[in-house]
Scaffold this motif. Structure first.
Motif, PDB file in Angstrom:
ATOM      1  N   HIS A   1       0.710  -1.245  -0.054  1.00  0.00           N
ATOM      2  CA  HIS A   1      -0.077   0.021   0.016  1.00  0.00           C
ATOM      3  C   HIS A   1       0.826   1.289  -0.160  1.00  0.00           C
ATOM      4  O   HIS A   1       0.380   2.472  -0.023  1.00  0.00           O
ATOM      5  N   TYR A   2       2.291   1.196   0.199  1.00  0.00           N
ATOM      6  CA  TYR A   2       3.238   2.359   0.135  1.00  0.00           C
ATOM      7  C   TYR A   2       4.292   1.753  -0.670  1.00  0.00           C
ATOM      8  O   TYR A   2       4.801   0.792  -0.791  1.00  0.00           O
ATOM      9  N   ALA A   3       4.622   3.012  -1.167  1.00  0.00           N
ATOM     10  CA  ALA A   3       6.041   2.850  -2.265  1.00  0.00           C
ATOM     11  C   ALA A   3       7.119   4.076  -1.961  1.00  0.00           C
ATOM     12  O   ALA A   3       6.395   5.258  -1.918  1.00  0.00           O
ATOM     13  N   TYR A   4       8.324   4.065  -2.432  1.00  0.00           N
ATOM     14  CA  TYR A   4       8.975   5.332  -2.592  1.00  0.00           C
ATOM     15  C   TYR A   4       8.940   5.478  -4.062  1.00  0.00           C
ATOM     16  O   TYR A   4       9.097   4.607  -5.054  1.00  0.00           O
ATOM     17  N   LEU A   5       9.198   7.044  -4.443  1.00  0.00           N
ATOM     18  CA  LEU A   5       9.098   7.320  -6.009  1.00  0.00           C
ATOM     19  C   LEU A   5      10.593   8.022  -5.835  1.00  0.00           C
ATOM     20  O   LEU A   5      10.578   9.158  -5.296  1.00  0.00           O
ATOM     21  N   LYS A   6      11.561   7.580  -6.434  1.00  0.00           N
ATOM     22  CA  LYS A   6      12.666   8.386  -6.843  1.00  0.00           C
ATOM     23  C   LYS A   6      12.662   9.411  -8.050  1.00  0.00           C
ATOM     24  O   LYS A   6      12.519   8.801  -9.080  1.00  0.00           O
ATOM     25  N   ILE A   7      12.778  10.653  -7.742  1.00  0.00           N
ATOM     26  CA  ILE A   7      12.448  11.408  -8.970  1.00  0.00           C
ATOM     27  C   ILE A   7      13.544  12.016  -9.530  1.00  0.00           C
ATOM     28  O   ILE A   7      13.719  12.654 -10.575  1.00  0.00           O
ATOM     29  N   SER A   8      14.950  11.904  -8.997  1.00  0.00           N
ATOM     30  CA  SER A   8      16.104  12.071  -9.268  1.00  0.00           C
ATOM     31  C   SER A   8      17.262  11.431  -8.792  1.00  0.00           C
ATOM     32  O   SER A   8      17.069  10.799  -7.714  1.00  0.00           O
ATOM     33  N   GLU A   9      18.554  11.644  -9.358  1.00  0.00           N
ATOM     34  CA  GLU A   9      19.462  10.941  -8.839  1.00  0.00           C
ATOM     35  C   GLU A   9      20.822  11.595  -8.739  1.00  0.00           C
ATOM     36  O   GLU A   9      20.796  12.974  -9.409  1.00  0.00           O
ATOM     37  N   GLY A  10      21.439  11.847  -7.582  1.00  0.00           N
ATOM     38  CA  GLY A  10      22.745  12.428  -7.319  1.00  0.00           C
ATOM     39  C   GLY A  10      22.439  13.846  -6.738  1.00  0.00           C
ATOM     40  O   GLY A  10      21.274  14.207  -6.535  1.00  0.00           O
ATOM     41  N   CYS A  11      23.499  14.936  -6.600  1.00  0.00           N
ATOM     42  CA  CYS A  11      23.369  16.026  -6.049  1.00  0.00           C
ATOM     43  C   CYS A  11      24.415  17.245  -6.593  1.00  0.00           C
ATOM     44  O   CYS A  11      25.490  16.718  -6.634  1.00  0.00           O
ATOM     45  N   ASN A  12      23.796  18.315  -6.702  1.00  0.00           N
ATOM     46  CA  ASN A  12      24.744  19.362  -7.097  1.00  0.00           C
ATOM     47  C   ASN A  12      25.187  20.285  -6.078  1.00  0.00           C
ATOM     48  O   ASN A  12      26.246  21.321  -6.189  1.00  0.00           O
TER      49      ASN A  12
ATOM     50  N   GLU B   1       5.347   5.749 -13.950  1.00  0.00           N
ATOM     51  CA  GLU B   1       5.749   4.767 -12.906  1.00  0.00           C
ATOM     52  C   GLU B   1       4.860   4.742 -11.736  1.00  0.00           C
ATOM     53  O   GLU B   1       4.640   3.694 -11.184  1.00  0.00           O
ATOM     54  N   ALA B   2       4.366   5.940 -11.436  1.00  0.00           N
ATOM     55  CA  ALA B   2       3.171   6.011 -10.472  1.00  0.00           C
ATOM     56  C   ALA B   2       2.039   5.669 -10.654  1.00  0.00           C
ATOM     57  O   ALA B   2       1.307   4.969  -9.828  1.00  0.00           O
ATOM     58  N   GLU B   3       1.525   5.832 -11.816  1.00  0.00           N
ATOM     59  CA  GLU B   3       0.455   4.886 -12.222  1.00  0.00           C
ATOM     60  C   GLU B   3       0.257   3.410 -12.063  1.00  0.00           C
ATOM     61  O   GLU B   3      -0.416   2.744 -11.748  1.00  0.00           O
ATOM     62  N   ASN B   4       1.650   2.769 -12.682  1.00  0.00           N
ATOM     63  CA  ASN B   4       1.709   1.486 -12.395  1.00  0.00           C
ATOM     64  C   ASN B   4       1.613   1.025 -10.901  1.00  0.00           C
ATOM     65  O   ASN B   4       1.215   0.002 -10.944  1.00  0.00           O
ATOM     66  N   LEU B   5       2.395   1.949 -10.186  1.00  0.00           N
ATOM     67  CA  LEU B   5       2.354   1.607  -8.707  1.00  0.00           C
ATOM     68  C   LEU B   5       1.208   1.592  -8.148  1.00  0.00           C
ATOM     69  O   LEU B   5       0.731   0.705  -7.623  1.00  0.00           O
ATOM     70  N   VAL B   6       0.260   2.703  -8.666  1.00  0.00           N
ATOM     71  CA  VAL B   6      -1.129   2.742  -7.858  1.00  0.00           C
ATOM     72  C   VAL B   6      -1.901   1.370  -8.591  1.00  0.00           C
ATOM     73  O   VAL B   6      -2.819   0.854  -7.753  1.00  0.00           O
ATOM     74  N   LYS B   7      -1.739   1.038  -9.727  1.00  0.00           N
ATOM     75  CA  LYS B   7      -2.111  -0.333 -10.447  1.00  0.00           C
ATOM     76  C   LYS B   7      -2.021  -1.578  -9.535  1.00  0.00           C
ATOM     77  O   LYS B   7      -2.742  -2.383  -9.499  1.00  0.00           O
ATOM     78  N   MET B   8      -0.735  -1.450  -8.807  1.00  0.00           N
ATOM     79  CA  MET B   8      -0.379  -2.670  -7.978  1.00  0.00           C
ATOM     80  C   MET B   8      -0.957  -2.460  -6.681  1.00  0.00           C
ATOM     81  O   MET B   8      -0.592  -3.391  -5.650  1.00  0.00           O
ATOM     82  N   GLY B   9      -1.512  -1.391  -6.369  1.00  0.00           N
ATOM     83  CA  GLY B   9      -2.212  -1.354  -5.091  1.00  0.00           C
ATOM     84  C   GLY B   9      -1.880  -0.265  -3.860  1.00  0.00           C
ATOM     85  O   GLY B   9      -1.993  -0.036  -2.727  1.00  0.00           O
ATOM     86  N   VAL B  10      -0.529   0.485  -4.598  1.00  0.00           N
ATOM     87  CA  VAL B  10      -0.076   1.599  -3.741  1.00  0.00           C
ATOM     88  C   VAL B  10      -0.984   2.448  -3.588  1.00  0.00           C
ATOM     89  O   VAL B  10      -1.484   3.298  -4.696  1.00  0.00           O
ATOM     90  N   LYS B  11      -1.107   3.041  -2.468  1.00  0.00           N
ATOM     91  CA  LYS B  11      -1.995   4.210  -2.079  1.00  0.00           C
ATOM     92  C   LYS B  11      -1.439   5.503  -1.542  1.00  0.00           C
ATOM     93  O   LYS B  11      -1.657   6.756  -1.593  1.00  0.00           O
ATOM     94  N   GLU B  12       0.013   5.144  -1.020  1.00  0.00           N
ATOM     95  CA  GLU B  12       0.782   6.601  -0.528  1.00  0.00           C
ATOM     96  C   GLU B  12       2.172   6.355  -1.353  1.00  0.00           C
ATOM     97  O   GLU B  12       2.750   5.405  -1.103  1.00  0.00           O
ATOM     98  N   MET B  13       2.656   7.448  -1.651  1.00  0.00           N
ATOM     99  CA  MET B  13       3.812   7.441  -2.409  1.00  0.00           C
ATOM    100  C   MET B  13       4.788   8.559  -1.804  1.00  0.00           C
ATOM    101  O   MET B  13       4.426   9.758  -1.593  1.00  0.00           O
ATOM    102  N   MET B  14       5.918   8.238  -1.473  1.00  0.00           N
ATOM    103  CA  MET B  14       6.805   9.048  -0.875  1.00  0.00           C
ATOM    104  C   MET B  14       7.914   9.498  -1.988  1.00  0.00           C
ATOM    105  O   MET B  14       8.585   8.724  -2.138  1.00  0.00           O
TER     106      MET B  14
END
Length: 436
Positions: free
Chosen positions: A141-152, A178-191
């Protein structure tokens, strides 16, 4: 790939460190499964014959844990319980040559961006069409969504840019898919996670795109909570808060590591902000989103830190009354600019200072939690434990914040939302009952 045994290979992935590492492991798992390779995560049955250790190299304690885990798996290999041991992640990225020399029993070391090379070890192909598809290691019901990599950023204490490279944003459309796919898998909360959320989009769109991304994600049906982690305070895009206020499924929650409050320390840490500017920012955030939950992270024991600096930090906490606070002790990391400074504060003193700050914050947390007694909150049920249900409000993220303990015999469903009236409050936990 060929292994010593005749049975089919089974890969166990062990993940150490942060949620960003967890996402990397989930992506690797998805790629292996798509190549018809049996894969598990943190397997307790020990019916696997190959291990991939995804390491953390953030601070000394994390490095020590990673090395101990590698050595443990190598020992299993020596005893004939494993055929192969592979190592990836931040520690491997940063110290690959040293590790190859020190632990030659490991079959191969890989950096943080070498997923295709790991797959080659299994005679597997990187499947670009799987972009965003992964095997969740979290409850569904929850998952992490990594929106970028690295740091300046160039914070003097931080080795993350050495391990993760410069900031690279992922395209908005890719993240939405990706978020739409996760919701189809049952994810309700995305961090939403990144090394630095607020920089998102500057590299590929030439402007800060976090507000646009949030609006696109908030449009996804079935996505009930969106939570923001790891925002950098300098040049914080306040328009993010307009979106937070306007969209019901964006939690009134912001994780913004500040690291310190003494101007001397902020300058030495190269944070590009003063205490006064941080106070103005906190005030502006609370004005735009009344009732917002603010979480921050601090560092104790940075080179040159005095007891006066600690007192100033406590005064800052007393004034700003953050809902959630975490703290690390300073780790002297080679190749960072702070490494040139003398690390003269003993570890015991660093820990004492950290404990002093946390005890101070503990009293504030207790007072803030008492204000919740008698109020009703929408609560997401994470698990059932020892006959009680454990949930979270929109003001609490997974593992790092308050939990809501719900007594009673009425059956509740994990991953569902209920209205819970708070009856008792403690330093870091709440107790309540479900109400209609």
């Amino acid at each position: 790939m060929k292994a010593k045994t005749l049975k089919k290979d089974k890969v166990n992935i062990i993940t150490l460190g942060c949620s960003k590492n967890m996402v990397d492991s989930e992506v690797l798992s998805g790629q292996l499964k798509a190549n018809e390779i049996d894969v598990v995560h943190e397997n307790k049955k020990f019916d696997h014959n190959i291990v991939v250790v995804n390491t953390c190299g953030f601070i000394d304690k994390a490095k020590e844990e990673s090395i101990n885990t590698i050595l443990e798996q190598v020992e299993y290999k020596k005893q004939g319980q494993l055929d192969k041991v592979y190592v990836t992640g931040c520690l491997s990225e940063r110290y690959k040559n040293n590790l190859e020399e020190a632990i030659p029993e490991v079959d191969a070391f890989f950096g943080t961006m070498e997923l295709p090379l790991i797959l080659k070890q299994f005679e597997a192909d990187y499947k670009a069409e799987l972009l965003g598809e992964r095997l969740l290691t979290t409850p569904k019901h929850y998952a992490y969504l990594k929106i970028s990599e690295g740091c300046n950023r160039t914070c003097s204490f931080c080795a993350i840019p050495l391990m993760r490279g410069r900031h690279v944003s992922r395209p908005v459309d890719q993240l939405v898919a990706e978020a739409e796919n996760l919701v189809k898998m049952g994810v309700k909360e995305m961090m939403l996670i990144a090394q630095e959320l607020t920089y998102y989009g500057l590299d590929i769109y030439k402007k800060r795109m976090l507000p646009d991304l949030l609006n696109r994600l908030a449009d996804i049906k079935g996505l009930e909570w969106i939570r923001l982690h790891y925002a950098y305070p300098t040049k914080f895009p306040l328009e993010v808060l307009d979106v937070m206020r306007e969209r019901d499924n964006i939690c009134n929650y912001l994780d913004m590591p500040l690291q310190h409050a003494s101007d001397n320390m902020l300058k030495a840490m190269k944070r590009q902000i003063t205490r006064g500017e941080m106070e103005d920012l906190v005030s502006a955030i609370r004005e735009k989103v009344p009732g917002i939950c603010l979480r921050t992270t601090l560092i104790a024991g940075f080179p040159g830190e005095t007891l006066d600096d600690i007192e100033e930090l406590k005064q800052f906490l007393a004034k700003e009354r953050f809902d959630r606070v975490g703290i690390f002790t300073y780790s002297h990391e080679e190749d960072t600019s702070a490494y040139a400074l003398a690390d003269t504060i003993p570890q015991e003193e660093k820990e004492r200072r950290a404990q002093e700050i946390m005890e101070f914050q503990q009293e504030l947390s207790y007072e803030l939690n008492q204000e919740k007694v008698g109020k009703t909150f929408k609560t997401l049920i994470d698990k059932k434990e020892a006959g009680r249900y454990i949930g979270r409000t929109e003001f609490d993220s997974v593992e790092v914040d308050n939990e809501v303990i719900i007594a009673g015999t009425a059956p509740l469903k994990t991953g569902e939302f209920y209205n819970v009236k708070i009856e008792r409050a403690y330093d870091y936990d709440l107790e309540g009952v479900v109400v209609k």
